[in-house]
Structures are given as structure tokens and as C-alpha cells.
Write a protein that holds these residues in place. Structure first.
Motif, mmCIF file in Angstrom:
data_model
loop_
_atom_site.group_PDB
_atom_site.id
_atom_site.type_symbol
_atom_site.label_atom_id
_atom_site.label_comp_id
_atom_site.label_asym_id
_atom_site.label_seq_id
_atom_site.Cartn_x
_atom_site.Cartn_y
_atom_site.Cartn_z
ATOM 1 N N ASN A 82 0.826 -1.205 0.000
ATOM 2 C CA ASN A 82 0.000 0.000 0.000
ATOM 3 C C ASN A 82 0.864 1.261 0.000
ATOM 4 N N LEU A 83 1.858 1.285 0.884
ATOM 5 C CA LEU A 83 2.753 2.449 0.943
ATOM 6 C C LEU A 83 3.507 2.629 -0.377
ATOM 7 N N ARG A 84 3.999 1.512 -0.903
ATOM 8 C CA ARG A 84 4.766 1.540 -2.156
ATOM 9 C C ARG A 84 3.924 2.156 -3.279
ATOM 10 N N ASP A 85 2.654 1.716 -3.359
ATOM 11 C CA ASP A 85 1.782 2.243 -4.420
ATOM 12 C C ASP A 85 1.427 3.709 -4.170
ATOM 13 N N ARG A 86 1.116 4.015 -2.923
ATOM 14 C CA ARG A 86 0.721 5.395 -2.603
ATOM 15 C C ARG A 86 1.869 6.371 -2.835
ATOM 16 N N TRP A 87 3.085 5.895 -2.569
ATOM 17 C CA TRP A 87 4.236 6.785 -2.694
ATOM 18 C C TRP A 87 4.907 6.668 -4.065
#
Lengths: 295, 443
Positions: free
Chosen positions: A116-121
Motif C-alpha cells: 500500500n505504501l509503495r503504491d501510494r508513494w
């Protein structure tokens, strides 16, 4: 009062003749978010790396959860996240490989959170680590450290290469994380305005020891620039003993309050023997005043 | 198991080009083992050849895997997470064993009663990996000296199995030390104490380099800086700085030759020329690698040479590097000529001088070409170009061997010299055609 998660006693570290840490004492409690400040070369990285057992120190004691590193169990070691100042290595791996591989060494690794973090960032999972920009590489290492869901998170200038937007997102993740699992976070940075947003305590490393270590709110309530009015230059007296950077002028003096006071600033001013004009300081101004005092 | 598989994969894949180059070397050496089996060699000759080949295979694998471990231990987990460290080391052992089984299978017929020789490739791989992982230059040299010392044990009358037992014990000791991480601190620790001071006080470091190189450059830099800085405090000097140090470092090559010559068999007449020429042939690689690092320095002042003026900067770069190269060669050559009578080693100076001339000419042709490549990264272009250079050097030596009697009377010699000068203009113009951005772009 909580028992300290990190306890440092008399820690000293010299580089040849240069004393970087000198008999440093510091207790860090569970759940604190601490901003570590200090000039370039003050020893912030040395201190953080000593806490991480990445740098040997000359003398002193350092315990985590009451245990020295040597006997710290693996289960506790796996609850520590760390982002170094220079995020190098793993150049041949892809972003996803890097996260999946390192995540495997942590039982508390949260894969969904990491994805999730990887995609959001905005990190491309297929991109090679070698092809990431400096900021993206830093984000990658931050994701790795946060996805451990660490009890103790140590970040050495984690926002140095991030744009303001990314910095905000990172800081809000940090706050959410600490709320969720009561993590203890120590992070060094030169962007003082960021620290104000997230830290509940601030520590200032001067001359090899933690000279200032206060709660941010407590500190902000006291720090101020004082203008003491009179028709002649005024010498520093007992009442103003807490003030630093005392400068005499033809019509009074100026000074700065840099530490929390026992009584409130308002009552301090009210009871002053001379009329005092107060200008509240931001943490950045406070940092500059304190640094100048020790220059 | 999943983590072990992943660690194996990442250890193997940390540099595909190098990996495939090593696989090719292993296959070629294995083929040589196969050929040996069908040759009518005496037991001792067959054994010697077989073990040498096995040890070479182990050496290449060890160096590659050592590089992989070195890359993975940069991360902080190496220091604080035992599971991470054990996993990587287990992967290292598994791969080493897997690669060493194949050569051992070939050499079984030669081994006879010297059954412990089956561990030769494994020992070689572990020792080679320690040469890569070693903490500093002294540590690495100690490991090299240890190998030499153990190879001399036969002079004390020890049989092969006893010597191999000593090797195995040393291997186990090194493996244990690697596991305990006692002598192999992580990258963070490598720059501890004195190293930190050096990092901050060395005016021009050589980028991302092993700590030993930084330390080496630091001390050499201090020693020669006053002497070199004198009147050469300009851009040319800035480019030349590390190469000047390399020039001094040639003395160390010469010391190495001296030690090596003292230990090795002197009855082999061409031994000294071969060793010297081997060093000479590799100098260009050292120069090219170092220069690629140093060319990054031009980033800070390349803008002072806009447009057409870039040519002046490039000329300065080329001349500086040529000069550095020639300093190195001169040091080694003078050292070799001085050491020959000193160590009573037979030396055909005309053959040596001719070899030097051919190497220098070939290298000066190749240098601008090498500079156009990204030397820092191992790439197919780099591997092929350096292989090509070595192939040319080899052909020249073969030719020198055949025509050693009339070297200076054959027209081919002069044709070669003229050809080299002509080719230098070609490679030089190739270098000039490269955009400045391309030359100084280096990760």
C-alpha cells in the motif's frame, strides 16, 4: 513514568583526538517521538549508529529494553527499524524484490501495508534499486523500516532527499504508526519545522552530550525572546538567570529563554522587576539561539 | 527455506555479467579436466594439473560469492539480525559446495590416496572469498601469505593429506570467523575510528571504494602531496592525483614481484618476464578503473570549459592519464630491471623491453577507448573490450616468442609501431566525439 526503552550512561566516542560523544546520558521512554537536533558533525549519526550497534563506542553503557546489545534476544532485534543517512546497496534488486526479501526476516512484516505504501508513494515495483533517484531510494528504505511495524524506529535524516509533499506524507505515516503500535521513534533532521509537526520531545546534541531534552509543548510554552526596557543598560541579575544570550543596550537589554521554566512565561513576565516585551519563538528560532550560544 | 532460496538467488544474481563470465570460466576449466582424463599424463602430473584446475574454479567462485556477501552485508541487518547473517552465509556455503562438486567429480581418478584433495576447490573458494571480504589490506595480504606459507609445507616433508588437513583447519577457522563476524565488520564499522578521520581529511576521495583503498590513498596522498602539489596545483593535477598515487603504488607491485620471485621456482627461465609482463598488462585496467572514478571530479569544473573548450579539457584528461600510465610502467620496468640482478633471476632484457614497448603501445591505443566505457559497472562491453585487449597482448607475446632472435630486424615490428600510432589517433578521435556529459556521467 514508563521504564526507558533505551538507556545510555556515560557513552563516549572519540575519532582520534576529536571527542564526538562525551559521557552522554540519555533515557528514552516507550512511545516517544524524539527529534534529535544538532549541528553538522555534532555526532547525531554516530549516536544513532551507536544505538543501532553499528558503531562501537569507547566507553559507557547502552541498553535496549534493559538489555545490552550483546545479549539482546533476536525477538527484540526484529522489532527495530532503521533508516541510515546513506541508503546504499541492493542495486541489482528490483523494488519488490528488495521489500519481499528483507520483509522475510521480520515476523511482524506487514506485506499489505508495504504494498500500500509503495503504491501510494509511487514506487514502481519493477524498477531496479540502482535506477531510483536519491529521494526514491530513501522512500524505499523508509517503507522497509515502517512495514516492520517496529517497536523502535531510528531514522537518520530520513527526509533529507524528500520533497515537501512526500515529507508531509511520511510524517503523517509516522504519527499513525506510533498511534497504532505505540512505537518509539528517534529521528534526526535539520528541517525543524517538520519536527514540530510530529515530535513530542526534542533533544539537542551539543558538545557530545544531550544538552536539551524536553517535551516540545513544554518547551514551546517557555521559549521566547525578551526585550527588557530601562533608561540605562542592564546587567544580568538573578531574576533573569534563566535567560541566555544577554545583550546590553542603551535602553535596557535583550535575552532569550531557551529552557522550560518552573512557572509559566506569563507569570514570569508579570513578576519581572522591569517592563519586559515578549516575542514567542518557533523551534527553529530557538534552535538558532541555542546554537549561537554554544558557537 | 524460502529465505534461503531467496538468499541463494540474490547471491548468484548480484552481477549477472560477472556470473556468466565465471560460469564460462568454470565450464572451460571443467572441459580441461575432461581433456586431462584422456591424456596420458603421469599420476603426479595429472594430479597437479587437476588440483590446480579445481583450485582455480574454487577461486573464481569464491571471489564472486565474496563480492555478493560483501554487497548484502552493507545493510544494517547484517550487524544486528543473526537470522539475516546466517541465512546469507548458509546460502554462500550451499552455492560453494554445489559449484565445487562438479570439478571434484573429474579429479577423482587422479586423487588416489590423497583423498583430502577433494576439498581443494572448497578451501580455495573460502580463501578467495576472504580476500574479498577481508577487513583491510593487511588482513587480505595475511590471507594470501597464509596460503603461500601452507603451500610451502611440502618442503618440511609433509604429505599431501597432512597439508590438506592444515588447509581444511584454516578454512574452518576462517568460516567460523566469518560466521561470528569477528574479523569482518560491516561497511558501517569499516569506516570507524581512524577511517572516519581519513574520510573527512582526505581532500579527494575516490568515491564508493573499499576502505582499504581510501586508507591507502590517504597515506600515499599525505606522503606525496607536498612534493606533487608544488607547482602543479591546476586541473591537470586534480585529474592526475590518484594516478600519481598509483605511480607510487607501482613500487608495491615491484615488492610483490620480489617476494613472489623469491618464493617461486627460479629454474623456469621465462618466469620473471612472464610475471613482470602480467603486471604490466594489468596496469591499464587499474588506470582505467581509477580514472573513471576520477573523471567524476570534472563535474565540479566541467562547466568552465563550455562548448569547443571541452576539447581542451578532454586533452588534459587524456594526457594526464597517459602520463600516469607511463609513470606506472616506468616504475615497474625499473623495478624489474633492478630486481633481476639482485635476486639472481635470469632476465632477457631485450625480450622484456620489447614486451613493454608492445604493451605500452597497445595500452595507449586502448586507453581512450576504455575511457568511453562505463568502467565502474561490470558490463558486457567492458568484459569484451578488456578480453580483446588481453587477446591482442597474448598474440603479441606469442609472436615475440617465435621471433625473439630478430625482433628489431623484422618489418612487422615497425609496422606494429606505426599501426599503433595510427590507431591511437582513431581511438583518440572516438574519445573526442563523446559528449562531455557522457564522459562524466557516472553513478
Amino acid at each position: 513514568m514508563n521504564s526507558p526503552i533505551i538507556s545510555i550512561n556515560n557513552l563516549s566516542k572519540n575519532y582520534d583526538q576529536l571527542a564526538v560523544l562525551s559521557e552522554l546520558d540519555w533515557d528514552i521512554e516507550q512511545g516517544d517521538i524524539i527529534a534529535l537536533l544538532g549541528k553538522n558533525g555534532a555526532g547525531k549519526s554516530t549516536l544513532l549508529e551507536a544505538i543501532m550497534n553499528l558503531r562501537e563506542f569507547d566507553s559507557g553503557e547502552l541498553t535496549l529494553w534493559g538489555t545490552p546489545w550483546k545479549t539482546l534476544p533476536q525477538s527484540k532485534r526484529e522489532k527495530i527499524g532503521f533508516v541510515a543517512q546513506d541508503t546504499v546497496g541492493f542495486e541489482w534488486m528490483r523494488v519488490n524484490d528488495f521489500l519481499n526479501y528483507l520483509g522475510g526476516f521480520f515476523p511482524t512484516w506487514d506485506q499489505n501495508y508495504s504494498d500500500n505504501l509503495r503504491d501510494r508513494w509511487g514506487l514502481d515495483p519493477k524498477k531496479k534499486v540502482a535506477d531510483l533517484s536519491g529521494g526514491q531510494a530513501q522512500i524505499l528504505h523508509v517503507i522497509q523500516a515502517l512495514s516492520i511495524k517496529p517497536e523502535l524506529l531510528i531514522l537518520d535524516e530520513p527526509v533529507a532527499h524528500l520533497d515537501p509533499n512526500m515529507r508531509r506524507q511520511f510524517l503523517s505515516e509516522l504519527i499513525e504508526l506510533t498511534c497504532e503500535i505505540n512505537s518509539t521513534v528517534i529521528f534526526s533532521s535539520h528541517i525543524v519545522s517538520d519536527l514540530e509537526r510530529v515530535a513530542n520531545k526534542v533533544a539537542l546534541l551539543i558538545d557530545g552530550s544531550i544538552d536539551y531534552y524536553y517535551e516540545v509543548d513544554q518547551l514551546k510554552a517557555s521559549i521566547a525572546h525578551l526585550k527588557i526596557s530601562a533608561d540605562h543598560p542592564i546587567e544580568k541579575n538573578d531574576y533573569f538567570s534563566e535567560a541566555i544570550n544577554w545583550r546590553k543596550h542603551a535602553n535596557g537589554a535583550t535575552a532569550t529563554i531557551t529552557r522550560p521554566m518552573i512557572k509559566s512565561l506569563d507569570s514570569y513576565i508579570k513578576n519581572a522587576p522591569l517592563p519586559v516585551e515578549v516575542t514567542r519563538l518557533s523551534l527553529e528560532d530557538w534552535y538558532l539561539e541555542v546554537s549561537n550560544e554554544n558557537a | 527455506m524460502r529465505m534461503l532460496k531467496q538468499s541463494i538467488w540474490y547471491l548468484l544474481s548480484h552481477s549477472w555479467v560477472t556470473f556468466f563470465s565465471i560460469v564460462m570460466v568454470v565450464l572451460v576449466l571443467s572441459f580441461m579436466q575432461f581433456v586431462l582424463a584422456y591424456n596420458d599424463l603421469s599420476q603426479s602430473k595429472g594430479l597437479q594439473a587437476s588440483v590446480s584446475i579445481n583450485a582455480s574454479i574454487g577461486f573464481f567462485i569464491g571471489v564472486y560469492l565474496g563480492g555478493g556477501v560483501l554487497a548484502l552485508k552493507q545493510f544494517y541487518l547484517w550487524k544486528i539480525n543473526q537470522r539475516y547473517r546466517s541465512n546469507i552465509l548458509l546460502a554462500f556455503v550451499v552455492i560453494t559446495l554445489a559449484f565445487c562438486i562438479l570439478p571434484v567429480a573429474f579429479s577423482v581418478q587422479h586423487i588416489g590416496e590423497n583423498y583430502l584433495l577433494i576439498f581443494a576447490p572448497l578451501c580455495s573458494a573460502i580463501f578467495a572469498s576472504q580476500m574479498v571480504l577481508g577487513k583491510n589490506l593487511i588482513h587480505k595480504m595475511t590471507i594470501g601469505v597464509l596460503v603461500f606459507a601452507m603451500l610451502q609445507l611440502d618442503k618440511l616433508g609433509l604429505d599431501v593429506n597432512s597439508i590438506m588437513s592444515v588447509f581444511l583447519l584454516a578454512t574452518i577457522g576462517l568460516s567460523y570467523a566469518m560466521f561470528k563476524d569477528q574479523f569482518y565488520p560491516s561497511a558501517k564499522q569499516k569506516i570507524d575510528n581512524k577511517m572516519d578521520t581519513q574520510l573527512t581529511s582526505t581532500a579527494i576521495t575516490t568515491g564508493v571504494k573499499p576502505a582499504m583503498v581510501i586508507a591507502f590513498n590517504h597515506y600515499i596522498g599525505i606522503a606525496v602531496s607536498k612534493w606533487v602539489m608544488g607547482k602543479k596545483n591546476d586541473i591537470g593535477w586534480s585529474l592526475l592525483l590518484p594516478q600519481t598515487k598509483l605511480g607510487i603504488s607501482s613500487i608495491i607491485y615491484i615488492i610483490a614481484i620480489g617476494i613472489f620471485s623469491a618464493i617461486a621456482d627460479k629454474s623456469e627461465t621465462s618466469f620473471f618476464e612472464t610475471i613482470t609482463v602480467m603486471f604490466l598488462a594489468t596496469v591499464i585496467l587499474a588506470i582505467a578503473v581509477e580514472s573513471r572514478q576520477m573523471i567524476r571530479q570534472t563535474r565540479s569544473f566541467a562547466h568552465v570549459f563550455p562548448g569547443e573548450k571541452h576539447r581542451a579539457l578532454k586533452t588534459k584528461m587524456l594526457l594526464s592519464l597517459d602520463k600516469a600510465y607511463l609513470i606506472n610502467i616506468a616504475f615497474i620496468l625499473l623495478g624489474a630491471l633492478g630486481l633481476s640482478p639482485l635476486l639472481s633471476l635470469p632476465l632477457d632484457s631485450s625480450v622484456l623491453l620489447y614486451s613493454v614497448l608492445s604493451i605500452v603501445l597497445t595500452a595507449l591505443v586502448a586507453l581512450p577507448g576504455f575511457l568511453c566505457l562505463m568502467w565502474i559497472n561490470v558490463s558486457l562491453a567492458n568484459v569484451f573490450s578488456y578480453c580483446g585487449y588481453l587477446a591482442i597482448v597474448y598474440i603479441i607475446f606469442r609472436w615475440i616468442g617465435v621471433h625473439s632472435e630478430q625482433l628489431w630486424s623484422t618489418p612487422t615490428t615497425y609496422l606494429f609501431i606505426v599501426g599503433c600510432i595510427g590507431l591511437r589517433f582513431v581511438t583518440q578521435s572516438l574519445f573526442y566525439r563523446q559528449p562531455m556529459e557522457q564522459l562524466i556521467k557516472n553513478k
